[in-house]
Write a protein that holds these residues in place. Structure first.
Motif, PDB file in Angstrom:
ATOM      1  N   MET A   1       0.833  -1.217   0.000  1.00  0.00           N
ATOM      2  CA  MET A   1       0.000   0.000   0.000  1.00  0.00           C
ATOM      3  C   MET A   1       0.861   1.258   0.000  1.00  0.00           C
ATOM      4  SD  MET A   1      -3.251  -0.108  -0.221  1.00  0.00           S
ATOM      5  CE  MET A   1      -3.763   1.448   0.475  1.00  0.00           C
ATOM      6  N   VAL A   2       0.347   2.289  -0.610  1.00  0.00           N
ATOM      7  CA  VAL A   2       1.094   3.544  -0.648  1.00  0.00           C
ATOM      8  C   VAL A   2       0.515   4.474   0.424  1.00  0.00           C
ATOM      9  CG1 VAL A   2       1.703   5.493  -2.119  1.00  0.00           C
ATOM     10  CG2 VAL A   2       1.439   3.232  -3.094  1.00  0.00           C
ATOM     11  N   ASN A   3       1.396   4.963   1.269  1.00  0.00           N
ATOM     12  CA  ASN A   3       0.901   5.803   2.366  1.00  0.00           C
ATOM     13  C   ASN A   3       1.235   7.281   2.199  1.00  0.00           C
ATOM     14  OD1 ASN A   3      -0.265   3.719   3.863  1.00  0.00           O
ATOM     15  ND2 ASN A   3       1.762   3.054   4.499  1.00  0.00           N
ATOM     16  N   GLU A   4       1.850   7.607   1.069  1.00  0.00           N
ATOM     17  CA  GLU A   4       2.223   9.010   0.840  1.00  0.00           C
ATOM     18  C   GLU A   4       0.990   9.898   0.857  1.00  0.00           C
ATOM     19  OE1 GLU A   4       4.641  10.144  -2.639  1.00  0.00           O
ATOM     20  OE2 GLU A   4       5.357   8.085  -2.519  1.00  0.00           O
ATOM     21  N   LYS A   5       1.162  11.127   1.331  1.00  0.00           N
ATOM     22  CA  LYS A   5       0.017  12.048   1.332  1.00  0.00           C
ATOM     23  C   LYS A   5      -0.160  12.604  -0.092  1.00  0.00           C
ATOM     24  CE  LYS A   5      -1.809  15.989   3.845  1.00  0.00           C
ATOM     25  NZ  LYS A   5      -2.160  16.742   2.664  1.00  0.00           N
ATOM     26  N   ILE A   6      -1.376  12.592  -0.574  1.00  0.00           N
ATOM     27  CA  ILE A   6      -1.616  13.086  -1.928  1.00  0.00           C
ATOM     28  C   ILE A   6      -2.306  14.444  -1.844  1.00  0.00           C
ATOM     29  CG2 ILE A   6      -2.854  12.630  -4.075  1.00  0.00           C
ATOM     30  CD1 ILE A   6      -2.500   9.604  -3.322  1.00  0.00           C
ATOM     31  N   ASP A   7      -1.669  15.459  -2.452  1.00  0.00           N
ATOM     32  CA  ASP A   7      -2.247  16.803  -2.428  1.00  0.00           C
ATOM     33  C   ASP A   7      -3.195  16.975  -3.618  1.00  0.00           C
ATOM     34  OD1 ASP A   7      -0.905  17.674  -0.174  1.00  0.00           O
ATOM     35  OD2 ASP A   7       0.920  18.046  -1.342  1.00  0.00           O
ATOM     36  N   ILE A   8      -4.375  17.427  -3.314  1.00  0.00           N
ATOM     37  CA  ILE A   8      -5.342  17.663  -4.399  1.00  0.00           C
ATOM     38  C   ILE A   8      -5.695  19.145  -4.423  1.00  0.00           C
ATOM     39  CG2 ILE A   8      -7.649  17.111  -5.249  1.00  0.00           C
ATOM     40  CD1 ILE A   8      -7.352  14.429  -3.764  1.00  0.00           C
ATOM     41  N   SER A   9      -5.648  19.691  -5.613  1.00  0.00           N
ATOM     42  CA  SER A   9      -5.963  21.117  -5.761  1.00  0.00           C
ATOM     43  C   SER A   9      -7.428  21.373  -5.421  1.00  0.00           C
ATOM     44  CB  SER A   9      -5.699  21.508  -7.221  1.00  0.00           C
ATOM     45  OG  SER A   9      -6.452  22.619  -7.559  1.00  0.00           O
ATOM     46  N   ASP A  10      -7.711  22.514  -4.812  1.00  0.00           N
ATOM     47  CA  ASP A  10      -9.096  22.865  -4.483  1.00  0.00           C
ATOM     48  C   ASP A  10      -9.819  23.507  -5.661  1.00  0.00           C
ATOM     49  OD1 ASP A  10      -8.997  21.870  -1.951  1.00  0.00           O
ATOM     50  OD2 ASP A  10      -8.233  23.739  -1.078  1.00  0.00           O
ATOM     51  N   GLU A  11      -9.029  23.795  -6.721  1.00  0.00           N
ATOM     52  CA  GLU A  11      -9.612  24.523  -7.853  1.00  0.00           C
ATOM     53  C   GLU A  11     -10.700  23.719  -8.553  1.00  0.00           C
ATOM     54  OE1 GLU A  11      -6.553  25.896 -10.504  1.00  0.00           O
ATOM     55  OE2 GLU A  11      -5.401  26.640  -8.796  1.00  0.00           O
ATOM     56  N   ILE A  12     -10.459  22.419  -8.683  1.00  0.00           N
ATOM     57  CA  ILE A  12     -11.439  21.596  -9.401  1.00  0.00           C
ATOM     58  C   ILE A  12     -12.603  21.249  -8.469  1.00  0.00           C
ATOM     59  CG2 ILE A  12     -10.257  19.396  -8.929  1.00  0.00           C
ATOM     60  CD1 ILE A  12     -11.059  18.734 -11.931  1.00  0.00           C
ATOM     61  N   ILE A  13     -13.802  21.319  -9.014  1.00  0.00           N
ATOM     62  CA  ILE A  13     -14.989  21.094  -8.175  1.00  0.00           C
ATOM     63  C   ILE A  13     -15.618  19.752  -8.515  1.00  0.00           C
ATOM     64  CG2 ILE A  13     -17.337  21.950  -7.714  1.00  0.00           C
ATOM     65  CD1 ILE A  13     -15.931  24.787  -8.415  1.00  0.00           C
ATOM     66  N   GLY A  14     -15.864  18.979  -7.505  1.00  0.00           N
ATOM     67  CA  GLY A  14     -16.665  17.778  -7.665  1.00  0.00           C
ATOM     68  C   GLY A  14     -15.931  16.476  -7.913  1.00  0.00           C
ATOM     69  N   PHE A  15     -14.660  16.494  -8.250  1.00  0.00           N
ATOM     70  CA  PHE A  15     -13.967  15.247  -8.573  1.00  0.00           C
ATOM     71  C   PHE A  15     -12.859  14.898  -7.573  1.00  0.00           C
ATOM     72  CE2 PHE A  15     -15.212  16.452 -13.110  1.00  0.00           C
ATOM     73  CZ  PHE A  15     -16.327  15.626 -13.107  1.00  0.00           C
ATOM     74  N   GLN A  16     -12.906  15.434  -6.368  1.00  0.00           N
ATOM     75  CA  GLN A  16     -11.823  15.203  -5.409  1.00  0.00           C
ATOM     76  C   GLN A  16     -11.572  13.718  -5.150  1.00  0.00           C
ATOM     77  OE1 GLN A  16     -13.423  18.040  -5.305  1.00  0.00           O
ATOM     78  NE2 GLN A  16     -11.778  19.510  -4.961  1.00  0.00           N
TER      79      GLN A  16
END
Lengths: 343, 274
Positions: A1-16
């Motif tokens: 399993m991969v435990n790295e933290k994944i950063d997701i941009s807040d710019e995109i709406i609805g597909f987080q």
């Protein structure tokens, strides 16, 4: 399993959540597990937007390709992606034709996705994917399958208003909308064969968004802004691309009124061949006329059918190609489901 | 001495008129419901069989209620009179109404047991077609030649009934293609597979897969496709579409029809029969 933290941009709406799943698959691939990804959605539902975001987040690892028309020769997909290990391919429904001998390119592509040193992130039209998964079991080649969800009214609101400044748009409550009836009597034309005549049978149609509006107004909860986006949500069936088109059509900058958002319920009357052509266009979103002829064969006249579909407001034509009309998408899907052409 | 005589109720003109009126209302009510449900069902696509399924049950319920109403509220029979009527009714059945009675019972069995439903494609006796109506006395079938056949309901007790779709709108179709023994069977199977899966009439799902089979015979090979048509009304169109497109592709790829020698034809007929 991969435990790295994944950063997701807040710019995109609805597909987080979808982005998180794809980024997890990429991280898994980098740690040695190959998980090809299929992103599946209806036309206009935001596949390309999601793919753009993935590309932006992994700019140096990824190479991207798009198909804009049907690929007829398998040599066309010998992709120059040797340098990068993650390959993004948009609109993979263009890799097949629904005809005898129309699956060679797709088979070749599917075989190449089995390469252990490459990861393929692909996007598919939902109706093409469903068809191919039933007849060819293509789902086996893509262990990660992401079905893009429908947007809520709130997400549609956030997505559309993100393109404007605060209070740039005026939401106006209009008298016309108030006057719109909750229960409407419509007429349904019925052909009486012996007399070769048509009669109009009355039937009742309930305006649910109007009803919601009246109820919420009584409770003094919903603002006019909420009502407008609720109506757009109903008409677009939660499809963000369609919602945006309805918004643009209804907006008289900078004013928008609920009465301008029209639910154009379609009374589709097509024969079987016309319905089949509509199904082909829906499965591709956009297709050239000559490709429709090639798929359907020469046993019925494609030009006449295209004219008929266009006349009923189901497709947009131009440049010798046909595209599904966004506003008609909801009605088309309901109609083809009834005929069992889309599964 | 107890009085064992049973007095029959007086049936005057008023009773007869009421009786006719109730039957007429029940009949008209059934006609309206049938028309409405058929109209709705034809507009809901592949759900039409589900909508039509309730028709026989409604018919029997309405007629049943009408009879009950006549006996209890119009003729006003008491239990002793009903027993007498039962006896007379039994005698009537014995004298010649037994077929009619068997049909009615058959209709009730069809409604409750559902061996087939309105909209199904069935084979009953010598007839094959789509069930257009299940009535009190008979089941109406529309044959592929557009003939309306009325099959008496009692056939359900004496004949095996085969329902090709059993309440669903999709139906399995078996398509046979015969090719010459010298033709490439692998290529032929691939073509037939693609012909089936690209047909505009096909329906495929996890529970409704399609199969292509190959069988070798002494002078030819048989390819058999088993696949579901999306709506049983397109049964023959589906078969024709697959056959036409397959042969077109066969001829372009050097796959030929069996070359039958007249002397061998008899042998092949025997093989087919076996």
């Amino acid at each position: 399993m991969v435990n790295e933290k994944i950063d997701i941009s807040d710019e995109i709406i609805g597909f987080q959540e979808e982005i998180l799943n794809i980024q997890t698959a990429i991280a898994e691939f980098e740690s040695g597990h190959n998980l090809n990804v299929a992103i599946i959605s209806e036309p206009y539902a935001g596949r390309t937007t999601l793919l753009n975001e993935i590309e932006k987040m992994n700019l140096h690892k990824i190479i991207r390709f798009s198909f804009s028309s049907i690929v007829k020769n398998k040599d066309e997909i010998i992709l120059p992606y040797q340098s990068k290990r993650i390959v993004l391919i948009d609109d993979c429904q263009f890799l097949f034709m629904r005809k005898i001998g129309g699956f060679e390119v797709l088979e070749h592509f599917l075989n190449s996705t089995a390469a252990p040193d490459k990861m393929f992130i692909t996007t598919w039209n939902f109706y093409s994917w469903k068809y191919l998964d039933e007849v060819m079991k293509i789902g086996k080649f893509f262990p990660v399958q992401i079905n893009l969800p429908k947007f809520t009214a709130g997400q549609i609101k956030d997505s559309i208003l993100s393109g404007y400044k605060k209070e740039e748009i005026e939401f106006v409550e209009d008298v016309e909308f108030e006057k719109e009836r909750i229960i409407n009597f419509k007429k349904y034309p019925v052909a009486i064969k012996p007399w070769n005549k048509k009669i109009n049978l009355p039937y009742i149609r309930i305006d649910y968004s109007g009803l919601k509006f009246r109820l919420s107004k009584k409770e003094k909860r919903a603002t006019i802004e909420d009502i407008i986006f609720e109506k757009i949500h109903n008409v677009s069936n939660g499809n963000p691309g369609v919602a945006k088109i309805i918004w643009l059509r209804s907006l008289k900058y900078p004013i928008i009124k609920p009465s301008r958002i029209k639910d154009e319920s379609l009374n589709i009357e097509l024969d079987y061949n016309e319905s089949f052509v509509l199904n082909i266009i829906l499965s591709m979103k956009s297709i050239k006329n000559e490709e429709i002829s090639e798929i359907t064969g020469l046993d019925f006249e494609v030009d006449k059918i295209i004219f008929q579909l266009s006349k009923q407001g189901l497709i947009l034509t131009g440049d010798c190609s046909c595209t599904i009309k966004p506003e008609a998408l909801k009605g088309i899907i309901e109609f083809l489901k009834k005929l069992r052409m889309v599964w | 001495m107890p009085d064992n005589t049973i007095t029959l109720p007086v049936i005057d003109t008023g009773v007869i008129i009421s009786l006719i009126l109730v039957i007429l209302i029940a009949y008209l009510f059934i006609r309206v419901i049938t028309f409405t449900l058929v109209f709705i069902s034809e507009r809901v696509g592949h759900h039409r069989i589900t909508v039509k399924m309730v028709l026989p049950l409604l018919k029997f319920s309405i007629y049943g209620f009408a009879i009950y109403y006549i006996l209890i509220y119009i003729v006003k029979w008491e239990s002793s009179q009903l027993v007498l009527f039962g006896g007379l009714f039994g005698a009537a059945i014995g004298f010649g109404l037994k077929d009619l009675f068997a049909d009615i019972i058959g209709g009730i069995v069809i409604t409750i047991e559902k061996p087939y439903q309105v909209g199904d494609k069935i084979k009953m006796g010598n007839y094959y077609g789509e069930v257009s109506d299940i009535g009190i006395r008979s089941t109406k079938l529309v044959t592929p030649d557009d003939n309306l056949v009325s099959a008496p309901n009692y056939l359900i007790f004496t004949q095996a009934v085969a329902s090709a779709n059993a309440g669903t709108s999709e139906m399995m179709i078996v398509i046979d293609m015969f090719i010459d023994s010298c033709s490439d069977p692998v290529l032929a199977m691939k073509i037939l597979t693609e012909s089936v899966m690209t047909s505009k009439y096909v329906y495929v799902s996890r529970n409704r897969p399609f199969t292509i089979l190959l069988k070798d015979f002494p002078f030819y090979r048989r390819l058999r496709a088993k696949a579901y048509v999306n709506d049983l009304r397109y049964e023959f169109e589906f078969e024709s579409d697959v056959t036409r497109r397959t042969w077109k592709e066969f001829s372009g790829n050097g796959i030929e029809a069996p070359n039958i020698n007249i002397l061998e034809a008899g042998t092949i007929n025997q093989t087919n029969a076996s």
